[in-house]
Design a protein around this motif. Sequence first.
Motif, PDB file in Angstrom:
ATOM      1  N   ARG A   1       0.878  -1.171   0.000  1.00  8.22           N
ATOM      2  CA  ARG A   1       0.000   0.000   0.000  1.00  8.22           C
ATOM      3  C   ARG A   1       0.910   1.214   0.000  1.00  8.22           C
ATOM      4  O   ARG A   1       1.634   1.458   0.970  1.00  8.22           O
ATOM      5  CB  ARG A   1      -0.914  -0.005   1.227  1.00  8.22           C
ATOM      6  N   ILE A   2       0.876   1.967  -1.087  1.00  7.86           N
ATOM      7  CA  ILE A   2       1.776   3.110  -1.256  1.00  7.86           C
ATOM      8  C   ILE A   2       0.967   4.393  -1.277  1.00  7.86           C
ATOM      9  O   ILE A   2       0.064   4.556  -2.103  1.00  7.86           O
ATOM     10  CB  ILE A   2       2.591   2.984  -2.558  1.00  7.86           C
ATOM     11  N   LEU A   3       1.313   5.306  -0.374  1.00 10.43           N
ATOM     12  CA  LEU A   3       0.758   6.649  -0.391  1.00 10.43           C
ATOM     13  C   LEU A   3       1.745   7.525  -1.138  1.00 10.43           C
ATOM     14  O   LEU A   3       2.902   7.646  -0.743  1.00 10.43           O
ATOM     15  CB  LEU A   3       0.545   7.174   1.035  1.00 10.43           C
ATOM     16  N   LEU A   4       1.301   8.095  -2.237  1.00 14.25           N
ATOM     17  CA  LEU A   4       2.121   8.954  -3.083  1.00 14.25           C
ATOM     18  C   LEU A   4       1.648  10.392  -2.891  1.00 14.25           C
ATOM     19  O   LEU A   4       0.472  10.690  -3.126  1.00 14.25           O
ATOM     20  CB  LEU A   4       1.983   8.519  -4.540  1.00 14.25           C
ATOM     21  N   VAL A   5       2.548  11.259  -2.451  1.00 14.94           N
ATOM     22  CA  VAL A   5       2.192  12.649  -2.164  1.00 14.94           C
ATOM     23  C   VAL A   5       3.071  13.559  -3.010  1.00 14.94           C
ATOM     24  O   VAL A   5       4.284  13.630  -2.808  1.00 14.94           O
ATOM     25  CB  VAL A   5       2.369  12.985  -0.665  1.00 14.94           C
ATOM     26  N   ASP A   6       2.440  14.233  -3.971  1.00 15.80           N
ATOM     27  CA  ASP A   6       3.161  15.150  -4.863  1.00 15.80           C
ATOM     28  C   ASP A   6       2.178  16.210  -5.325  1.00 15.80           C
ATOM     29  O   ASP A   6       1.053  15.883  -5.703  1.00 15.80           O
ATOM     30  CB  ASP A   6       3.729  14.386  -6.060  1.00 15.80           C
ATOM     31  N   ASP A   7       2.594  17.476  -5.282  1.00 22.08           N
ATOM     32  CA  ASP A   7       1.695  18.551  -5.697  1.00 22.08           C
ATOM     33  C   ASP A   7       1.560  18.649  -7.209  1.00 22.08           C
ATOM     34  O   ASP A   7       0.652  19.303  -7.701  1.00 22.08           O
ATOM     35  CB  ASP A   7       2.116  19.898  -5.098  1.00 22.08           C
ATOM     36  N   SER A   8       2.416  17.971  -7.951  1.00 21.98           N
ATOM     37  CA  SER A   8       2.283  17.915  -9.404  1.00 21.98           C
ATOM     38  C   SER A   8       1.301  16.800  -9.750  1.00 21.98           C
ATOM     39  O   SER A   8       1.627  15.614  -9.633  1.00 21.98           O
ATOM     40  CB  SER A   8       3.627  17.654 -10.082  1.00 21.98           C
ATOM     41  N   VAL A   9       0.106  17.180 -10.150  1.00 23.08           N
ATOM     42  CA  VAL A   9      -0.939  16.204 -10.461  1.00 23.08           C
ATOM     43  C   VAL A   9      -0.483  15.258 -11.569  1.00 23.08           C
ATOM     44  O   VAL A   9      -0.670  14.038 -11.476  1.00 23.08           O
ATOM     45  CB  VAL A   9      -2.256  16.917 -10.837  1.00 23.08           C
ATOM     46  N   ASP A  10       0.135  15.802 -12.613  1.00 26.86           N
ATOM     47  CA  ASP A  10       0.578  14.965 -13.735  1.00 26.86           C
ATOM     48  C   ASP A  10       1.667  13.983 -13.316  1.00 26.86           C
ATOM     49  O   ASP A  10       1.618  12.800 -13.687  1.00 26.86           O
ATOM     50  CB  ASP A  10       1.075  15.835 -14.894  1.00 26.86           C
ATOM     51  N   ALA A  11       2.645  14.450 -12.553  1.00 26.54           N
ATOM     52  CA  ALA A  11       3.723  13.565 -12.097  1.00 26.54           C
ATOM     53  C   ALA A  11       3.167  12.468 -11.196  1.00 26.54           C
ATOM     54  O   ALA A  11       3.552  11.299 -11.309  1.00 26.54           O
ATOM     55  CB  ALA A  11       4.794  14.365 -11.369  1.00 26.54           C
ATOM     56  N   ALA A  12       2.247  12.838 -10.294  1.00 26.27           N
ATOM     57  CA  ALA A  12       1.651  11.853  -9.387  1.00 26.27           C
ATOM     58  C   ALA A  12       0.854  10.814 -10.163  1.00 26.27           C
ATOM     59  O   ALA A  12       0.924   9.619  -9.871  1.00 26.27           O
ATOM     60  CB  ALA A  12       0.777  12.558  -8.351  1.00 26.27           C
TER      61      ALA A  12
ATOM     62  N   GLU B   1      -2.212  11.861  -3.002  1.00 23.05           N
ATOM     63  CA  GLU B   1      -2.641  13.117  -2.390  1.00 23.05           C
ATOM     64  C   GLU B   1      -1.693  14.196  -2.890  1.00 23.05           C
ATOM     65  O   GLU B   1      -0.568  13.903  -3.301  1.00 23.05           O
ATOM     66  CB  GLU B   1      -2.617  13.042  -0.864  1.00 23.05           C
ATOM     67  N   HIS B   2      -2.156  15.449  -2.829  1.00 23.18           N
ATOM     68  CA  HIS B   2      -1.362  16.533  -3.410  1.00 23.18           C
ATOM     69  C   HIS B   2      -0.926  17.588  -2.403  1.00 23.18           C
ATOM     70  O   HIS B   2      -0.352  18.609  -2.778  1.00 23.18           O
ATOM     71  CB  HIS B   2      -2.130  17.160  -4.574  1.00 23.18           C
ATOM     72  N   ASP B   3      -1.192  17.341  -1.114  1.00 19.37           N
ATOM     73  CA  ASP B   3      -0.660  18.229  -0.079  1.00 19.37           C
ATOM     74  C   ASP B   3      -0.526  17.439   1.212  1.00 19.37           C
ATOM     75  O   ASP B   3      -1.109  16.358   1.376  1.00 19.37           O
ATOM     76  CB  ASP B   3      -1.522  19.486   0.103  1.00 19.37           C
ATOM     77  N   GLY B   4       0.265  17.973   2.132  1.00 15.88           N
ATOM     78  CA  GLY B   4       0.566  17.275   3.370  1.00 15.88           C
ATOM     79  C   GLY B   4      -0.624  17.078   4.283  1.00 15.88           C
ATOM     80  O   GLY B   4      -0.759  16.030   4.925  1.00 15.88           O
TER      81      GLY B   4
ATOM     82  N   LEU C   1       6.038  20.789  -1.004  1.00 20.98           N
ATOM     83  CA  LEU C   1       4.578  20.771  -1.073  1.00 20.98           C
ATOM     84  C   LEU C   1       4.006  22.119  -0.660  1.00 20.98           C
ATOM     85  O   LEU C   1       4.635  22.845   0.115  1.00 20.98           O
ATOM     86  CB  LEU C   1       4.024  19.686  -0.124  1.00 20.98           C
ATOM     87  N   PRO C   2       2.803  22.443  -1.117  1.00 18.13           N
ATOM     88  CA  PRO C   2       2.173  23.687  -0.687  1.00 18.13           C
ATOM     89  C   PRO C   2       1.736  23.601   0.777  1.00 18.13           C
ATOM     90  O   PRO C   2       1.302  22.550   1.243  1.00 18.13           O
ATOM     91  CB  PRO C   2       0.954  23.813  -1.608  1.00 18.13           C
ATOM     92  N   GLY C   3       1.900  24.686   1.499  1.00 17.68           N
ATOM     93  CA  GLY C   3       1.458  24.747   2.883  1.00 17.68           C
ATOM     94  C   GLY C   3       2.413  24.074   3.838  1.00 17.68           C
ATOM     95  O   GLY C   3       3.208  24.727   4.492  1.00 17.68           O
ATOM     96  N   MET C   4       2.384  22.780   3.898  1.00 16.10           N
ATOM     97  CA  MET C   4       3.187  21.982   4.825  1.00 16.10           C
ATOM     98  C   MET C   4       4.257  21.249   4.030  1.00 16.10           C
ATOM     99  O   MET C   4       3.951  20.502   3.115  1.00 16.10           O
ATOM    100  CB  MET C   4       2.240  20.994   5.515  1.00 16.10           C
ATOM    101  N   SER C   5       5.524  21.443   4.375  1.00 15.69           N
ATOM    102  CA  SER C   5       6.602  20.804   3.614  1.00 15.69           C
ATOM    103  C   SER C   5       6.603  19.296   3.833  1.00 15.69           C
ATOM    104  O   SER C   5       6.080  18.792   4.835  1.00 15.69           O
ATOM    105  CB  SER C   5       7.963  21.367   4.022  1.00 15.69           C
ATOM    106  N   GLY C   6       7.219  18.595   2.911  1.00 13.89           N
ATOM    107  CA  GLY C   6       7.374  17.155   3.062  1.00 13.89           C
ATOM    108  C   GLY C   6       8.181  16.793   4.303  1.00 13.89           C
ATOM    109  O   GLY C   6       7.960  15.742   4.908  1.00 13.89           O
ATOM    110  N   PHE C   7       9.125  17.649   4.691  1.00 18.05           N
ATOM    111  CA  PHE C   7       9.874  17.418   5.928  1.00 18.05           C
ATOM    112  C   PHE C   7       8.915  17.385   7.117  1.00 18.05           C
ATOM    113  O   PHE C   7       8.993  16.505   7.976  1.00 18.05           O
ATOM    114  CB  PHE C   7      10.925  18.509   6.155  1.00 18.05           C
ATOM    115  N   ASP C   8       8.005  18.377   7.172  1.00 19.35           N
ATOM    116  CA  ASP C   8       7.042  18.444   8.275  1.00 19.35           C
ATOM    117  C   ASP C   8       6.078  17.262   8.255  1.00 19.35           C
ATOM    118  O   ASP C   8       5.730  16.724   9.304  1.00 19.35           O
ATOM    119  CB  ASP C   8       6.256  19.757   8.229  1.00 19.35           C
ATOM    120  N   VAL C   9       5.654  16.863   7.065  1.00 18.08           N
ATOM    121  CA  VAL C   9       4.758  15.713   6.937  1.00 18.08           C
ATOM    122  C   VAL C   9       5.459  14.456   7.454  1.00 18.08           C
ATOM    123  O   VAL C   9       4.873  13.668   8.211  1.00 18.08           O
ATOM    124  CB  VAL C   9       4.296  15.523   5.474  1.00 18.08           C
ATOM    125  N   ALA C  10       6.721  14.259   7.069  1.00 17.17           N
ATOM    126  CA  ALA C  10       7.472  13.078   7.513  1.00 17.17           C
ATOM    127  C   ALA C  10       7.619  13.072   9.035  1.00 17.17           C
ATOM    128  O   ALA C  10       7.433  12.025   9.673  1.00 17.17           O
ATOM    129  CB  ALA C  10       8.844  13.047   6.846  1.00 17.17           C
TER     130      ALA C  10
END
Length: 129
Positions: A16-27, A44-47, A68-77
């Motif tokens: 089960r992979i959660l993929l988080v990227d603000d680029s809709v096309d890349a995701a 998902e496209h934001d933290g 990512l917009p709003g909350m950085s990937g560092f903060d999400v991790a």
Amino acid sequence: MNTTAEAGGGAAAGRRILLVDDSVDAALALSMLLEAFGHRVRTEHDGTRALACIDEFKPDVVVLDIGLPGMSGFDVAREMRKRDVTKHALLLALTGWGSDADRQEARDAGFDHHLTKPVTIADLEALLK
């Protein structure tokens, strides 16, 4: 856009992979590729939305962009490492941020690996096995 799908085949099927990227096309492109290898993928496209879905989705692996917009990937991790459901998940930073300082911050935030875009599918699949 959320995508949850399953496909047959692949050496590490069933992840089960959660993929988080603000680029809709890349995701979308990466999720389709991961699904073709037999993984179940949610995008998902934001933290904030990524954190909101983890209790229900229970990812084995999180592929997380840092910028990512709003909350950085560092903060999400950092937040994911505090939660029981993702405390032991494999966290992969997949980002355009590739400096030594970025790599160190990724380790400090709880990422298991730091991959700089573009990544080859072979490199990604090797980490998923």
